[in-house]
Design an enzyme around this catalytic site. Structure first.
Site, PDB file in Angstrom:
ATOM      1  CE  LYS A  87      -2.139  -1.226   3.853  1.00 41.23           C
ATOM      2  NZ  LYS A  87      -1.480  -2.504   4.148  1.00 41.23           N
ATOM      3  NE  ARG A 111      -5.079  -0.346   8.896  1.00 41.47           N
ATOM      4  CZ  ARG A 111      -3.823  -0.722   8.813  1.00 41.47           C
ATOM      5  NH1 ARG A 111      -3.475  -1.917   9.193  1.00 41.47           N
ATOM      6  NH2 ARG A 111      -2.918   0.109   8.392  1.00 41.47           N
ATOM      7  NE  ARG A 117       7.882  -2.522   6.429  1.00 43.19           N
ATOM      8  CZ  ARG A 117       6.561  -2.378   6.444  1.00 43.19           C
ATOM      9  NH1 ARG A 117       5.962  -1.738   5.476  1.00 43.19           N
ATOM     10  NH2 ARG A 117       5.853  -2.877   7.427  1.00 43.19           N
ATOM     11  NE  ARG A 162       5.968  -0.688  10.356  1.00 35.98           N
ATOM     12  CZ  ARG A 162       4.887  -0.641   9.589  1.00 35.98           C
ATOM     13  NH1 ARG A 162       4.887   0.070   8.475  1.00 35.98           N
ATOM     14  NH2 ARG A 162       3.795  -1.300   9.911  1.00 35.98           N
ATOM     15  NE  ARG A 199       1.864  -5.255  10.937  1.00 37.69           N
ATOM     16  CZ  ARG A 199       2.975  -5.046  10.219  1.00 37.69           C
ATOM     17  NH1 ARG A 199       4.132  -5.543  10.631  1.00 37.69           N
ATOM     18  NH2 ARG A 199       2.932  -4.341   9.119  1.00 37.69           N
TER      19      ARG A 199
HETATM   20  P1  AP5 Z   1       4.763  -1.617   1.990  1.00 31.68           P
HETATM   21  O1  AP5 Z   1       4.487  -0.795   0.775  1.00 31.68           O
HETATM   22  O2  AP5 Z   1       5.356  -0.928   3.175  1.00 31.68           O
HETATM   23  O3  AP5 Z   1       3.465  -2.445   2.376  1.00 31.68           O
HETATM   24  P2  AP5 Z   1       2.156  -1.958   3.161  1.00 31.68           P
HETATM   25  O4  AP5 Z   1       0.991  -2.651   2.544  1.00 31.68           O
HETATM   26  O5  AP5 Z   1       2.109  -0.464   3.226  1.00 31.68           O
HETATM   27  O6  AP5 Z   1       2.474  -2.629   4.547  1.00 31.68           O
HETATM   28  P3  AP5 Z   1       2.482  -2.037   6.028  1.00 31.68           P
HETATM   29  O7  AP5 Z   1       3.232  -3.012   6.852  1.00 31.68           O
HETATM   30  O8  AP5 Z   1       2.946  -0.621   6.080  1.00 31.68           O
HETATM   31  O9  AP5 Z   1       0.963  -2.095   6.299  1.00 31.68           O
HETATM   32  P4  AP5 Z   1       0.274  -2.228   7.631  1.00 31.68           P
HETATM   33  O10 AP5 Z   1      -1.114  -2.080   7.167  1.00 31.68           O
HETATM   34  O11 AP5 Z   1       0.531  -3.406   8.480  1.00 31.68           O
HETATM   35  O12 AP5 Z   1       0.954  -1.082   8.499  1.00 31.68           O
HETATM   36  P5  AP5 Z   1       0.546   0.406   8.825  1.00 31.68           P
HETATM   37  O13 AP5 Z   1       1.764   1.189   8.910  1.00 31.68           O
HETATM   38  O14 AP5 Z   1      -0.553   0.890   7.947  1.00 31.68           O
HETATM   39  O15 AP5 Z   1       5.716  -2.814   1.518  1.00 31.68           O
HETATM   40  C1  AP5 Z   1       6.266  -3.724   2.442  1.00 31.68           C
HETATM   41  C2  AP5 Z   1       7.643  -4.200   1.946  1.00 31.68           C
HETATM   42  O16 AP5 Z   1       7.494  -4.871   0.696  1.00 31.68           O
HETATM   43  C3  AP5 Z   1       8.658  -3.069   1.673  1.00 31.68           C
HETATM   44  O17 AP5 Z   1       9.943  -3.516   2.025  1.00 31.68           O
HETATM   45  C4  AP5 Z   1       8.574  -2.825   0.163  1.00 31.68           C
HETATM   46  O18 AP5 Z   1       9.789  -2.328  -0.360  1.00 31.68           O
HETATM   47  C5  AP5 Z   1       8.248  -4.234  -0.346  1.00 31.68           C
HETATM   48  N1  AP5 Z   1       7.389  -4.218  -1.534  1.00 31.68           N
HETATM   49  C6  AP5 Z   1       6.217  -3.558  -1.666  1.00 31.68           C
HETATM   50  N2  AP5 Z   1       5.676  -3.781  -2.875  1.00 31.68           N
HETATM   51  C7  AP5 Z   1       6.528  -4.610  -3.515  1.00 31.68           C
HETATM   52  C8  AP5 Z   1       6.514  -5.225  -4.819  1.00 31.68           C
HETATM   53  N3  AP5 Z   1       5.508  -5.031  -5.678  1.00 31.68           N
HETATM   54  N4  AP5 Z   1       7.536  -6.046  -5.135  1.00 31.68           N
HETATM   55  C9  AP5 Z   1       8.549  -6.274  -4.252  1.00 31.68           C
HETATM   56  N5  AP5 Z   1       8.621  -5.711  -3.028  1.00 31.68           N
HETATM   57  C10 AP5 Z   1       7.619  -4.896  -2.649  1.00 31.68           C
HETATM   58  O19 AP5 Z   1      -0.106   0.224  10.287  1.00 31.68           O
HETATM   59  C11 AP5 Z   1       0.709  -0.109  11.395  1.00 31.68           C
HETATM   60  C12 AP5 Z   1      -0.161  -0.206  12.641  1.00 31.68           C
HETATM   61  O20 AP5 Z   1      -0.815   1.058  12.906  1.00 31.68           O
HETATM   62  C13 AP5 Z   1      -1.314  -1.213  12.581  1.00 31.68           C
HETATM   63  O21 AP5 Z   1      -0.874  -2.524  12.895  1.00 31.68           O
HETATM   64  C14 AP5 Z   1      -2.266  -0.638  13.635  1.00 31.68           C
HETATM   65  O22 AP5 Z   1      -1.829  -0.909  14.934  1.00 31.68           O
HETATM   66  C15 AP5 Z   1      -2.135   0.859  13.411  1.00 31.68           C
HETATM   67  N6  AP5 Z   1      -3.102   1.354  12.410  1.00 31.68           N
HETATM   68  C16 AP5 Z   1      -2.832   1.907  11.192  1.00 31.68           C
HETATM   69  N7  AP5 Z   1      -3.971   2.234  10.559  1.00 31.68           N
HETATM   70  C17 AP5 Z   1      -4.991   1.876  11.391  1.00 31.68           C
HETATM   71  C18 AP5 Z   1      -6.400   1.938  11.292  1.00 31.68           C
HETATM   72  N8  AP5 Z   1      -7.023   2.414  10.207  1.00 31.68           N
HETATM   73  N9  AP5 Z   1      -7.130   1.484  12.337  1.00 31.68           N
HETATM   74  C19 AP5 Z   1      -6.549   1.000  13.444  1.00 31.68           C
HETATM   75  N10 AP5 Z   1      -5.203   0.886  13.609  1.00 31.68           N
HETATM   76  C20 AP5 Z   1      -4.436   1.329  12.582  1.00 31.68           C
END
Ligand code: AP5
Length: 223
Positions: free
Chosen positions: A14, A89, A128, A161, A172
């Site tokens: 994402k 979410r 990552r 992270r 997660r």
């Molecule tokens: P990346 O692009 O970072 O993936 P992502 O889908 O953004 O994954 P996240 O881990 O950031 O998502 P998440 O939803 O768990 O975390 P968030 O920060 O939102 O890619 C990941 C890796 O893959 C990278 O190394 C990248 O280089 C690689 N990659 C990507 N695409 C690729 C491709 N096509 N080919 C090869 N490699 C690739 O949330 C964290 C925490 O915050 C949650 O657990 C929760 O506690 C809280 N939180 C956030 N939002 C909410 C909400 N709405 N409600 C409640 N709690 C929330």
């Protein structure tokens, strides 16, 4: 106001795709995970409330999230075009967002569901690394920095992270299956959902999304 949502499990790409799409379309990237990490880092009230949930991979309560997102919508650059990454979410968050957007005379025009296998997700997240200084994303195998542990862009230190440890990643992914996956049918029944294979090169996947936004005509006044 126009909202495009990137939906998908942790590691689906994402954040990575959102940055490419933002640069190509001018849509503002709204990443609730980044906003929360910033709040934790600054020690704000929101950060204090969120920290424990984030460490264990649980969702932060909807009431905290709704306030964060409303404030963000009211403090945008004025473009009125937002690319949401990580919100909504839960069903309740989806309802709150629809209400907030409608109150501001806007709409959610499209929801892109990023899909990849669980094996891919785990390998992406365990590998990552992120730059402490500029936030650039790396992967120890797929996208390694030129010098180990050092950002190519700014020379900053790369870190893992705290929630990217294997056990927390598993939780997660389970939380996504239990609390977020249900949104797929919600947006499918609204005719807004489009599936995107994110188990492919990030630029190719992002291009598919930009093409679709273009076909819908929502990029017309941004060009
Ligand atoms: P990346 O692009 O970072 O993936 P992502 O889908 O953004 O994954 P996240 O881990 O950031 O998502 P998440 O939803 O768990 O975390 P968030 O920060 O939102 O890619 C990941 C890796 O893959 C990278 O190394 C990248 O280089 C690689 N990659 C990507 N695409 C690729 C491709 N096509 N080919 C090869 N490699 C690739 O949330 C964290 C925490 O915050 C949650 O657990 C929760 O506690 C809280 N939180 C956030 N939002 C909410 C909400 N709405 N409600 C409640 N709690 C929330």
């Amino acid at each position: 106001m126009d909202i495009v949502v990137l939906l998908g499990p942790p590691g689906a790409g994402k954040g990575t795709l959102a940055e490419i799409i933002r640069d190509k379309t001018g849509y503002e990237h709204v990443a609730t995970g980044d906003m929360l990490r910033d709040a934790v880092h600054r020690g704000t009230e929101t950060g204090k409330k969120a920290e424990g949930y984030m460490k264990s991979g649980e969702l932060v309560p909807d009431s905290v999230m709704a306030k964060l997102v409303e404030d963000r919508l009211d403090s945008g650059s004025g473009s009125g075009r937002y690319l949401f990454d990580g919100y909504p979410r839960t069903e309740h968050q989806a309802e709150l967002l629809e209400k907030s957007v409608a109150e501001r005379g806007g709409q959610i025009s499209r929801v892109f569901l990023l899909e990849a296998s669980r094996e891919t997700l785990i390998s992406r997240l365990t590998g990552r690394r992120i730059c402490r200084k500029c936030g650039r994303n790396y992967h120890v195998v797929n996208r390694p920095p030129r010098r180990e542990g050092i950002c190519d862009e700014c020379g900053g230190e790369l870190y893992q992270r705290p929630d990217d440890k294997k056990k927390t990643i598993e939780n997660r992914l389970d939380v996504y299956d239990e609390q977020t996956k249900g949104l797929v049918s919600r947006y499918e029944s609204q005719g807004k959902l489009e599936r995107v294979n994110s188990d492919q090169d990030a630029d190719t996947a992002a291009d598919k999304i930009v093409e679709s936004m273009n076909r819908m005509g929502i990029l017309r006044d941004t060009e």
